[in-house]
Design an enzyme around this catalytic site. Structure first.
Site, PDB file in Angstrom:
ATOM      1  N   CYS A 116       0.811  -1.221   0.000  1.00 30.73           N
ATOM      2  CA  CYS A 116       0.000   0.000   0.000  1.00 30.73           C
ATOM      3  C   CYS A 116       0.844   1.270   0.000  1.00 30.73           C
ATOM      4  CB  CYS A 116      -0.931  -0.002   1.195  1.00 30.73           C
ATOM      5  SG  CYS A 116      -1.875  -1.520   1.315  1.00 30.73           S
ATOM      6  N   HIS A 256      -3.858   6.626   2.872  1.00 33.59           N
ATOM      7  CA  HIS A 256      -4.188   5.296   2.337  1.00 33.59           C
ATOM      8  C   HIS A 256      -5.552   4.892   2.878  1.00 33.59           C
ATOM      9  CE1 HIS A 256      -4.193   1.235   1.208  1.00 33.59           C
ATOM     10  NE2 HIS A 256      -3.846   0.738   2.376  1.00 33.59           N
ATOM     11  N   ASN A 286      -9.947  -0.933  -0.114  1.00 30.15           N
ATOM     12  CA  ASN A 286      -8.491  -0.808  -0.062  1.00 30.15           C
ATOM     13  C   ASN A 286      -7.916  -1.249  -1.407  1.00 30.15           C
ATOM     14  OD1 ASN A 286      -5.746  -1.152   0.340  1.00 30.15           O
ATOM     15  ND2 ASN A 286      -5.962  -2.193   2.315  1.00 30.15           N
TER      16      ASN A 286
HETATM   17  N1  ACO Z   1     -17.646 -10.056   8.600  1.00 33.58           N
HETATM   18  C1  ACO Z   1     -18.022 -10.405   9.842  1.00 33.58           C
HETATM   19  N2  ACO Z   1     -17.152 -10.656  10.836  1.00 33.58           N
HETATM   20  C2  ACO Z   1     -15.862 -10.552  10.538  1.00 33.58           C
HETATM   21  C3  ACO Z   1     -15.386 -10.194   9.263  1.00 33.58           C
HETATM   22  C4  ACO Z   1     -16.335  -9.942   8.269  1.00 33.58           C
HETATM   23  N3  ACO Z   1     -15.999  -9.605   7.006  1.00 33.58           N
HETATM   24  N4  ACO Z   1     -14.035 -10.170   9.294  1.00 33.58           N
HETATM   25  C5  ACO Z   1     -13.656 -10.480  10.542  1.00 33.58           C
HETATM   26  N5  ACO Z   1     -14.754 -10.726  11.297  1.00 33.58           N
HETATM   27  C6  ACO Z   1     -14.815 -11.126  12.680  1.00 33.58           C
HETATM   28  C7  ACO Z   1     -13.585 -11.878  13.121  1.00 33.58           C
HETATM   29  O1  ACO Z   1     -13.667 -13.240  12.775  1.00 33.58           O
HETATM   30  C8  ACO Z   1     -13.625 -11.656  14.626  1.00 33.58           C
HETATM   31  O2  ACO Z   1     -14.572 -12.574  15.176  1.00 33.58           O
HETATM   32  P1  ACO Z   1     -14.252 -13.319  16.571  1.00 33.58           P
HETATM   33  O3  ACO Z   1     -14.170 -12.221  17.597  1.00 33.58           O
HETATM   34  O4  ACO Z   1     -15.401 -14.208  16.736  1.00 33.58           O
HETATM   35  O5  ACO Z   1     -12.935 -14.002  16.367  1.00 33.58           O
HETATM   36  C9  ACO Z   1     -14.233 -10.263  14.770  1.00 33.58           C
HETATM   37  O6  ACO Z   1     -14.863  -9.976  13.509  1.00 33.58           O
HETATM   38  C10 ACO Z   1     -13.202  -9.190  15.057  1.00 33.58           C
HETATM   39  O7  ACO Z   1     -12.093  -9.421  14.194  1.00 33.58           O
HETATM   40  P2  ACO Z   1     -10.892  -8.398  14.140  1.00 33.58           P
HETATM   41  O8  ACO Z   1      -9.879  -8.859  13.135  1.00 33.58           O
HETATM   42  O9  ACO Z   1     -10.418  -8.110  15.543  1.00 33.58           O
HETATM   43  O10 ACO Z   1     -11.662  -7.116  13.576  1.00 33.58           O
HETATM   44  P3  ACO Z   1     -11.137  -5.652  13.444  1.00 33.58           P
HETATM   45  O11 ACO Z   1     -12.044  -4.747  14.158  1.00 33.58           O
HETATM   46  O12 ACO Z   1      -9.668  -5.542  13.753  1.00 33.58           O
HETATM   47  O13 ACO Z   1     -11.326  -5.365  11.889  1.00 33.58           O
HETATM   48  C11 ACO Z   1      -9.954  -5.309   9.910  1.00 33.58           C
HETATM   49  C12 ACO Z   1     -10.646  -6.182  10.940  1.00 33.58           C
HETATM   50  C13 ACO Z   1     -11.028  -4.550   9.163  1.00 33.58           C
HETATM   51  C14 ACO Z   1      -9.167  -6.185   8.960  1.00 33.58           C
HETATM   52  C15 ACO Z   1      -9.007  -4.308  10.618  1.00 33.58           C
HETATM   53  O14 ACO Z   1      -8.232  -5.017  11.564  1.00 33.58           O
HETATM   54  C16 ACO Z   1      -8.078  -3.574   9.695  1.00 33.58           C
HETATM   55  O15 ACO Z   1      -8.500  -2.735   8.946  1.00 33.58           O
HETATM   56  N6  ACO Z   1      -6.754  -3.831   9.801  1.00 33.58           N
HETATM   57  C17 ACO Z   1      -5.712  -3.069   9.110  1.00 33.58           C
HETATM   58  C18 ACO Z   1      -5.718  -3.244   7.610  1.00 33.58           C
HETATM   59  C19 ACO Z   1      -4.541  -2.511   7.006  1.00 33.58           C
HETATM   60  O16 ACO Z   1      -4.271  -1.372   7.287  1.00 33.58           O
HETATM   61  N7  ACO Z   1      -3.782  -3.171   6.161  1.00 33.58           N
HETATM   62  C20 ACO Z   1      -2.603  -2.592   5.589  1.00 33.58           C
HETATM   63  C21 ACO Z   1      -2.746  -2.320   4.185  1.00 33.58           C
HETATM   64  S1  ACO Z   1      -3.256  -3.728   3.214  1.00 33.58           S
HETATM   65  C22 ACO Z   1      -1.951  -4.149   2.125  1.00 33.58           C
HETATM   66  O17 ACO Z   1      -0.831  -3.803   2.345  1.00 33.58           O
HETATM   67  C23 ACO Z   1      -2.287  -4.990   0.917  1.00 33.58           C
END
Ligand code: ACO
Length: 329
Positions: A116, A256, A286
């Site tokens: 990214c 980003h 993203n």
């Molecule tokens: N729908 C429903 N539930 C979901 C989904 C979904 N699509 N995805 C995850 N969950 C669930 C998980 O299974 C978890 O359930 P559990 O508690 O029963 O285990 C719960 O939601 C919470 O999961 P988390 O991973 O803690 O959710 P979070 O609030 O952190 O959101 C996300 C996840 C959106 C991925 C977030 O962590 C994020 O944006 N992270 C950073 C992404 C980023 O910046 N990436 C860098 C760039 S990407 C690149 O370089 C290509």
């Protein structure tokens, strides 16, 4: 602090494929909901390229638009730098494929692999070429066909990603306007928080490879989230300071677009109002390296970027790697 500004963004362009994939579409393929995706990420839909459209094709469209805005011919470009983790081929670079499709008889073309942060890194390299006097005009691109490396069985990641391209033409500075400061940093120790284990030389495809998701993006989202907020803020503060400015001097932030909650946390830490932040995550999700130049081009074409505005770009991605740029528009 006196700034020696030599490279300026003289044109921007972007491209998104027409096919939309909505949150409702994901409800049909994984255990998720429109409500979860919107509240946890801010994404409503994303664009998906068809099978016949590759990263180079999207880059071609974005480049055409940027060249047109810059009133620049392909002969004038001396370097093409493409940030991508979804190249058309492992060899040659997507930059060389783009060159083959568009001309650029006087340019060297190569890719950078910074997920990214790919556009910010490419911009930093392009700026250095111009500042050192090596080249006068450089084409910088961020492009991704993330749908080609997305695991559509993994709800943790598949709802996040989309396809797009963004381009910028760097040329000589004018009246102190241009790229004032840039910053890049990475931490390879955290590489397995966001990676694709299979498909490279360590774990090549074998004739008996069966799909287990390991040749698609894996991400430890919650850990990446925390580092992203901290390091994007640090990178932003470094380029603001490097430009001799305060956060309150920032006119427009082009972050980003990974997660609306990351962007809001960043803005809060910087003390910058969300009214100054360019947002399009709801429309595109993203798009990795394409994210910043796509948002930049949209803001530019909407007339949101005024001459002498302090425009802050900041990104974070798999590597882990992060960076920022402060541009006096
Ligand atoms: N729908 C429903 N539930 C979901 C989904 C979904 N699509 N995805 C995850 N969950 C669930 C998980 O299974 C978890 O359930 P559990 O508690 O029963 O285990 C719960 O939601 C919470 O999961 P988390 O991973 O803690 O959710 P979070 O609030 O952190 O959101 C996300 C996840 C959106 C991925 C977030 O962590 C994020 O944006 N992270 C950073 C992404 C980023 O910046 N990436 C860098 C760039 S990407 C690149 O370089 C290509």
């Amino acid at each position: 602090m006196a700034q020696q500004v030599r490279a300026r963004i003289i044109g921007t362009g972007s491209f998104t494929p027409p096919k939309r994939m909505t949150n409702a579409d994901f409800e049909k393929i994984v255990d998720t909901s429109d409500e979860w995706i919107i509240t946890r990420t801010g994404i409503r839909e994303r664009r998906i390229a068809d099978n016949g459209t590759q990263s180079s094709d999207m880059a071609v469209e974005a480049t055409r638009r940027a060249l047109e805005m810059a009133e620049c011919s392909d002969e004038e470009i001396e370097a093409i730098i493409v940030g991508t983790v979804t190249p058309d081929y492992r060899l040659p670079s997507t930059a060389c494929v783009l060159q083959e499709k568009m001309g650029f008889p006087n340019a060297v073309a190569f890719d950078t692999v910074a997920a990214c942060t790919g556009f910010i890194n490419s911009l930093s390299i392009g700026r250095s070429f111009i500042e050192s006097g090596v080249y006068k005009k450089v084409l910088v691109i961020g492009v991704e066909k993330l749908s080609s490396i997305t695991n559509y069985k993994d709800r943790n990641t598949c709802v996040l990603f989309g396809d797009a391209a963004g381009a910028a033409i760097l040329g000589p500075s004018e009246n102190g306007r241009g790229v004032v400061s840039t910053f890049m940093k990475s931490d390879g120790k955290l590489r397995e928080w966001l990676w694709m284990p299979t498909g490279g030389a360590v774990n090549p495809y074998t004739p008996d490879f069966t799909f287990d998701g390991s040749d698609k993006i894996y991400m430890n989202g919650s850990e990446v989230f925390k580092v992203a907020v901290r390091q994007m803020c640090d990178a932003a503060l470094r380029v603001i300071k490097g430009a001799g400015l305060q956060p309150s001097d920032v006119s427009v932030v082009v972050p980003h677009q990974a997660n609306i909650r990351i962007i809001e946390a960043l803005a809060k830490r910087l003390g910058v109002g969300m009214d100054k932040v360019v947002l399009n995550i709801d429309k595109y999700g993203n798009t990795s390296a394409a994210s910043v130049p796509l948002a930049l081009d949209e803001a530019n074409r909407e007339g949101r970027l005024k001459p002498n505005d302090n425009v802050l770009m900041v990104a974070f991605g798999g590597g882990l790697i992060w960076g920022a740029a402060l541009v006096r528009w």
